[in-house]
Design a protein around this motif. Structure first.
Motif, mmCIF file in Angstrom:
data_model
loop_
_atom_site.group_PDB
_atom_site.id
_atom_site.type_symbol
_atom_site.label_atom_id
_atom_site.label_comp_id
_atom_site.label_asym_id
_atom_site.label_seq_id
_atom_site.Cartn_x
_atom_site.Cartn_y
_atom_site.Cartn_z
ATOM 1 N N LEU A 18 0.814 -1.220 0.000
ATOM 2 C CA LEU A 18 0.000 0.000 0.000
ATOM 3 C C LEU A 18 0.843 1.264 0.000
ATOM 4 C CD1 LEU A 18 -2.756 -0.985 2.599
ATOM 5 C CD2 LEU A 18 -2.882 -1.100 0.097
ATOM 6 N N LEU A 19 2.078 1.157 0.466
ATOM 7 C CA LEU A 19 2.929 2.342 0.578
ATOM 8 C C LEU A 19 4.394 1.941 0.602
ATOM 9 C CD1 LEU A 19 3.920 2.209 3.777
ATOM 10 C CD2 LEU A 19 1.623 3.085 4.181
ATOM 11 N N HIS A 20 5.248 2.936 0.446
ATOM 12 C CA HIS A 20 6.686 2.769 0.638
ATOM 13 C C HIS A 20 7.086 3.620 1.834
ATOM 14 C CE1 HIS A 20 7.131 1.626 -3.854
ATOM 15 N NE2 HIS A 20 7.113 0.539 -3.108
ATOM 16 N N ALA A 21 7.514 2.949 2.893
ATOM 17 C CA ALA A 21 7.868 3.645 4.126
ATOM 18 C C ALA A 21 9.320 4.100 4.084
ATOM 19 C CB ALA A 21 7.635 2.735 5.323
ATOM 20 N N ASN A 22 9.607 5.179 4.797
ATOM 21 C CA ASN A 22 10.979 5.661 4.944
ATOM 22 C C ASN A 22 11.572 5.261 6.282
ATOM 23 O OD1 ASN A 22 11.196 7.129 2.459
ATOM 24 N ND2 ASN A 22 9.829 8.679 3.325
ATOM 25 N N ASP A 23 10.709 4.962 7.248
ATOM 26 C CA ASP A 23 11.128 4.697 8.620
ATOM 27 C C ASP A 23 10.871 3.235 8.956
ATOM 28 O OD1 ASP A 23 11.572 4.553 11.310
ATOM 29 O OD2 ASP A 23 10.136 6.085 11.888
ATOM 30 N N PRO A 24 11.900 2.445 9.265
ATOM 31 C CA PRO A 24 11.659 1.040 9.591
ATOM 32 C C PRO A 24 10.829 0.843 10.845
ATOM 33 C CG PRO A 24 13.934 1.657 10.066
ATOM 34 C CD PRO A 24 13.325 2.796 9.310
ATOM 35 N N GLY A 25 10.650 1.893 11.658
ATOM 36 C CA GLY A 25 9.867 1.774 12.877
ATOM 37 C C GLY A 25 8.405 2.122 12.719
ATOM 38 N N GLY A 26 7.960 2.498 11.515
ATOM 39 C CA GLY A 26 6.560 2.870 11.326
ATOM 40 C C GLY A 26 6.313 3.401 9.932
ATOM 41 N N VAL A 27 5.142 4.028 9.730
ATOM 42 C CA VAL A 27 4.767 4.473 8.386
ATOM 43 C C VAL A 27 4.646 5.988 8.269
ATOM 44 C CG1 VAL A 27 3.601 2.293 7.885
ATOM 45 C CG2 VAL A 27 2.286 4.196 8.842
ATOM 46 N N ARG A 28 5.064 6.717 9.277
ATOM 47 C CA ARG A 28 5.028 8.172 9.158
ATOM 48 C C ARG A 28 5.927 8.624 8.008
ATOM 49 N NH1 ARG A 28 5.124 10.744 15.294
ATOM 50 N NH2 ARG A 28 3.114 9.860 15.959
ATOM 51 N N ASP A 67 -1.698 6.847 11.730
ATOM 52 C CA ASP A 67 -0.721 7.242 10.717
ATOM 53 C C ASP A 67 -1.212 6.877 9.316
ATOM 54 O OD1 ASP A 67 0.977 8.290 12.604
ATOM 55 O OD2 ASP A 67 2.254 6.508 12.731
ATOM 56 N N LEU A 68 -1.848 5.715 9.185
ATOM 57 C CA LEU A 68 -2.391 5.332 7.883
ATOM 58 C C LEU A 68 -3.501 6.279 7.446
ATOM 59 C CD1 LEU A 68 -2.447 1.462 8.334
ATOM 60 C CD2 LEU A 68 -1.156 2.701 6.599
ATOM 61 N N ARG A 69 -4.334 6.695 8.386
ATOM 62 C CA ARG A 69 -5.390 7.661 8.044
ATOM 63 C C ARG A 69 -4.775 8.984 7.587
ATOM 64 N NH1 ARG A 69 -8.223 4.989 12.363
ATOM 65 N NH2 ARG A 69 -7.287 6.357 13.929
ATOM 66 N N SER A 70 -3.670 9.382 8.213
ATOM 67 C CA SER A 70 -3.023 10.645 7.828
ATOM 68 C C SER A 70 -2.451 10.582 6.417
ATOM 69 C CB SER A 70 -1.914 10.995 8.830
ATOM 70 O OG SER A 70 -0.772 10.169 8.645
ATOM 71 N N LEU A 71 -2.257 9.358 5.911
ATOM 72 C CA LEU A 71 -1.733 9.175 4.560
ATOM 73 C C LEU A 71 -2.846 9.016 3.528
ATOM 74 C CD1 LEU A 71 1.173 6.706 5.384
ATOM 75 C CD2 LEU A 71 1.396 9.131 4.795
ATOM 76 N N GLY A 72 -4.098 9.103 3.982
ATOM 77 C CA GLY A 72 -5.222 9.047 3.057
ATOM 78 C C GLY A 72 -5.985 7.749 3.037
ATOM 79 N N PHE A 73 -5.617 6.793 3.880
ATOM 80 C CA PHE A 73 -6.344 5.530 3.943
ATOM 81 C C PHE A 73 -7.481 5.639 4.956
ATOM 82 C CE2 PHE A 73 -2.128 4.377 2.463
ATOM 83 C CZ PHE A 73 -2.426 3.537 1.394
ATOM 84 N N SER A 74 -8.634 5.114 4.588
ATOM 85 C CA SER A 74 -9.793 5.128 5.468
ATOM 86 C C SER A 74 -9.861 3.788 6.200
ATOM 87 C CB SER A 74 -11.066 5.347 4.656
ATOM 88 O OG SER A 74 -12.208 5.252 5.474
#
Length: 273
Positions: A18-28, A67-74
């Motif tokens: 669903l996404l490409h993360a920059n932080d191995p500790g989360g999806v922010r 964090d997922l909601r902040s990226l546009g996922f409902s």
């Protein structure tokens, strides 16, 4: 038969799917894959249940969902799961009333406390009944010793993940909990029970949460050795997306029993009919 025929629920992997993360500790600060959020909504609009599942256990599950909601996922909080949730439910069912030594951060501890499970610190004199290893970014000798002493005394060793690496920003980052488990095994000889992907226990817990049978569940992921292997082990349908770890060449190279039912250029290509 179409990919979603007789499917009641779709489980989406997160990193690399669903996404490409920059932080191995989360999806922010992650970058959603084009069309991913819209695909989730199309699945939901079709009347099927959806669940987001990642092996990551850095933030708490509620923080992950936010964090997922902040990226546009409902999604609602209960539409997100990770191995920390699976582990907490596993311990509550099979080791009720037992204490747990956690080698990991707040994201591993929170689901245990949500279920009223006692956790003990490495510096406490008492041995733990269960040892659980999850995501962290530091390990002291005292923690390693406490874990080994508890395992020597008979505590089962559980891990949220033993994957050697995971998808970050389209590439690979080393796993944490698997490395910690390897250190404990080197000392004690104990093998960890993995409760994240590709463990069948993980998908069975997801299906239990969704109220569906594995055979009527589609798993969408980017890793043949994690999501696709997990689906195959319990008879679920599987779709591999080419935006993360595994390639189409990889999919063709594995034995037929391990191949996905479909290979998609991205999650946005998921057909609903």
């Amino acid at each position: 038969m179409s990919l979603l025929s007789d499917i009641d629920a779709v489980v989406f992997d997160v990193d690399g799917t669903l996404l490409h993360a920059n932080d191995p500790g989360g999806v922010r600060r992650a970058h959603p894959i084009a069309g991913a959020a819209e695909t989730v909504e199309r699945v939901r609009a079709s009347g099927r249940s959806v669940l987001f599942f990642t092996n990551g256990t850095g933030p708490t599950p509620a923080a992950y969902a936010a964090d997922l909601r902040s990226l546009g996922f409902s999604l609602d909080d209960d539409e997100f799961m990770n191995p920390a949730v699976v582990a907490a439910r596993w311990i509550a069912r099979l080791h009720p009333g037992k204490s747990v030594l956690v080698l990991g951060g707040p994201g591993v501890v929170a689901p245990l406390h949500d279920l009223g499970i006692e956790t003990i610190a490495a510096g406490e004199p008492a041995l733990a009944d269960v040892v659980l290893v999850g995501w962290g970014d530091a390990l002291t000798y005292g923690e390693l010793r406490a874990a080994c002493e508890s395992v020597w005394a008979g505590a089962p060793l559980l891990a949220t993940s033993t994957a050697p690496f995971f998808s970050v920003n389209g590439g690979r980052a080393p796993g944490w909990s698997g490395a910690v488990v390897a250190a404990i095994r080197q000392t004690t000889g104990a093998r960890a029970l993995t409760l994240g992907k590709p463990s069948p226990a993980a998908l069975r817990e997801m299906c239990r949460t969704l109220g569906v049978k594995p055979q009527r569940t589609l798993v969408v992921g980017d890793d043949l050795d994690l999501e696709i292997a997990m689906a195959r082990r319990v008879g679920a349908r599987a779709a591999l997306v080419l935006t993360g770890i595994s390639s189409e060449t990889d999919a063709k190279a594995v034995v037929a029993a391990r191949r996905p039912d479909a290979v998609l250029r991205s999650v946005a290509a998921l057909p609903l009919e």
